[in-house]
Design a protein around this motif. Structure first.
Motif, PDB file in Angstrom:
ATOM      1  N   THR A  47       0.851  -1.192   0.000  1.00  0.00           N
ATOM      2  CA  THR A  47       0.000   0.000   0.000  1.00  0.00           C
ATOM      3  C   THR A  47       0.881   1.233   0.000  1.00  0.00           C
ATOM      4  N   VAL A  48       0.347   2.287  -0.575  1.00  0.00           N
ATOM      5  CA  VAL A  48       1.008   3.583  -0.538  1.00  0.00           C
ATOM      6  C   VAL A  48       0.052   4.559   0.128  1.00  0.00           C
ATOM      7  N   THR A  49       0.579   5.325   1.046  1.00  0.00           N
ATOM      8  CA  THR A  49      -0.183   6.392   1.682  1.00  0.00           C
ATOM      9  C   THR A  49       0.311   7.702   1.078  1.00  0.00           C
ATOM     10  N   VAL A  50      -0.583   8.377   0.377  1.00  0.00           N
ATOM     11  CA  VAL A  50      -0.206   9.607  -0.324  1.00  0.00           C
ATOM     12  C   VAL A  50       0.096  10.697   0.699  1.00  0.00           C
ATOM     13  N   THR A  51       1.310  11.249   0.618  1.00  0.00           N
ATOM     14  CA  THR A  51       1.749  12.272   1.571  1.00  0.00           C
ATOM     15  C   THR A  51       1.897  13.653   0.942  1.00  0.00           C
ATOM     16  N   GLN A  61       0.861  15.143  -9.524  1.00  0.00           N
ATOM     17  CA  GLN A  61       1.319  13.766  -9.406  1.00  0.00           C
ATOM     18  C   GLN A  61       1.409  13.394  -7.932  1.00  0.00           C
ATOM     19  N   PRO A  62       0.747  12.304  -7.507  1.00  0.00           N
ATOM     20  CA  PRO A  62       0.801  11.916  -6.096  1.00  0.00           C
ATOM     21  C   PRO A  62       2.080  11.148  -5.745  1.00  0.00           C
ATOM     22  N   PHE A  63       2.613  11.417  -4.564  1.00  0.00           N
ATOM     23  CA  PHE A  63       3.769  10.718  -4.013  1.00  0.00           C
ATOM     24  C   PHE A  63       3.418  10.295  -2.598  1.00  0.00           C
ATOM     25  N   GLY A  64       4.012   9.201  -2.151  1.00  0.00           N
ATOM     26  CA  GLY A  64       3.732   8.785  -0.788  1.00  0.00           C
ATOM     27  C   GLY A  64       4.640   7.682  -0.301  1.00  0.00           C
ATOM     28  N   ARG A  65       4.330   7.203   0.890  1.00  0.00           N
ATOM     29  CA  ARG A  65       5.121   6.156   1.543  1.00  0.00           C
ATOM     30  C   ARG A  65       4.545   4.799   1.179  1.00  0.00           C
ATOM     31  N   ASP A  77       9.300   7.814  -0.472  1.00  0.00           N
ATOM     32  CA  ASP A  77       8.751   8.818  -1.391  1.00  0.00           C
ATOM     33  C   ASP A  77       8.549   8.196  -2.771  1.00  0.00           C
ATOM     34  N   ALA A  78       7.565   7.304  -2.870  1.00  0.00           N
ATOM     35  CA  ALA A  78       7.294   6.620  -4.135  1.00  0.00           C
ATOM     36  C   ALA A  78       6.258   7.397  -4.941  1.00  0.00           C
ATOM     37  N   ASP A  83      -4.324   7.650  -9.518  1.00  0.00           N
ATOM     38  CA  ASP A  83      -4.955   8.762  -8.819  1.00  0.00           C
ATOM     39  C   ASP A  83      -4.880   8.576  -7.316  1.00  0.00           C
ATOM     40  N   GLY A  84      -4.736   9.676  -6.614  1.00  0.00           N
ATOM     41  CA  GLY A  84      -4.734   9.662  -5.157  1.00  0.00           C
ATOM     42  C   GLY A  84      -4.573  11.054  -4.617  1.00  0.00           C
ATOM     43  N   ALA A  85      -5.309  11.331  -3.547  1.00  0.00           N
ATOM     44  CA  ALA A  85      -5.204  12.630  -2.875  1.00  0.00           C
ATOM     45  C   ALA A  85      -4.421  12.434  -1.583  1.00  0.00           C
TER      46      ALA A  85
END
Length: 147
Positions: A47-51, A61-65, A77-78, A83-85
């Motif tokens: 899973t990625v949590t958008v940060t 562009q979404p990035f997250g852990r 920082d992937a 889509d993701g907020a």
């Protein structure tokens, strides 16, 4: 004959189109494999949590852990290829490619767009080769060109 007069005579598009089409083929061919793998859900699930979102002219562009399901891989920082907020948790797969790290939503149909892109680029290359063959054929048919 100088290069500039030759370009003007031949036409800029007859030079630029094949260069752009060849570039598109190389870039598209490199992107097709990961897009197909992501569409089949291959790779390391997690899973990625958008940060954060990085915004520019092409949108945000979404990035997250990213954390793999088994906990073996963590990416701070992937880039989320989807889509993701900020604050969203998204199920993804990590294919282990690219820098910066990129994670993909399983079942993505991005490969279809890339395949169409490759077909169009290939058609431009085919047109260019046909245009060259036609020009050579016309040139050889002229009486002054024969030995």
């Amino acid at each position: 004959m100088s290069v500039l007069s030759w370009v003007g005579r031949v036409g800029v598009l007859r030079i630029l189109i094949p260069i752009m089409a060849l570039t598109a083929l190389v870039v598209g061919a490199g992107a097709l494999g990961p897009a197909l793998a992501a569409s089949r859900g291959e790779g390391l699930p997690g899973t990625v949590t958008v940060t954060r979102e990085q915004c520019g002219k092409g949108g945000c562009q979404p990035f997250g852990r990213y954390v793999s399901t088994d906990g073996s891989v963590t990416l701070p920082d992937a880039h989320l290829d989807g889509d993701g907020a900020v604050g969203d948790r998204v199920s993804v797969v990590y294919l282990g490619e690219s820098s910066p790290a990129q994670v993909h939503v399983p079942g993505s149909d991005l490969w279809v767009l890339i395949a169409v892109f490759l077909v169009v680029a290939g058609a431009f290359i085919a047109w260019w080769l046909w245009d060259i063959a036609r020009a050579v054929h016309r040139r050889l048919r002229r009486p002054s060109a024969r030995l």
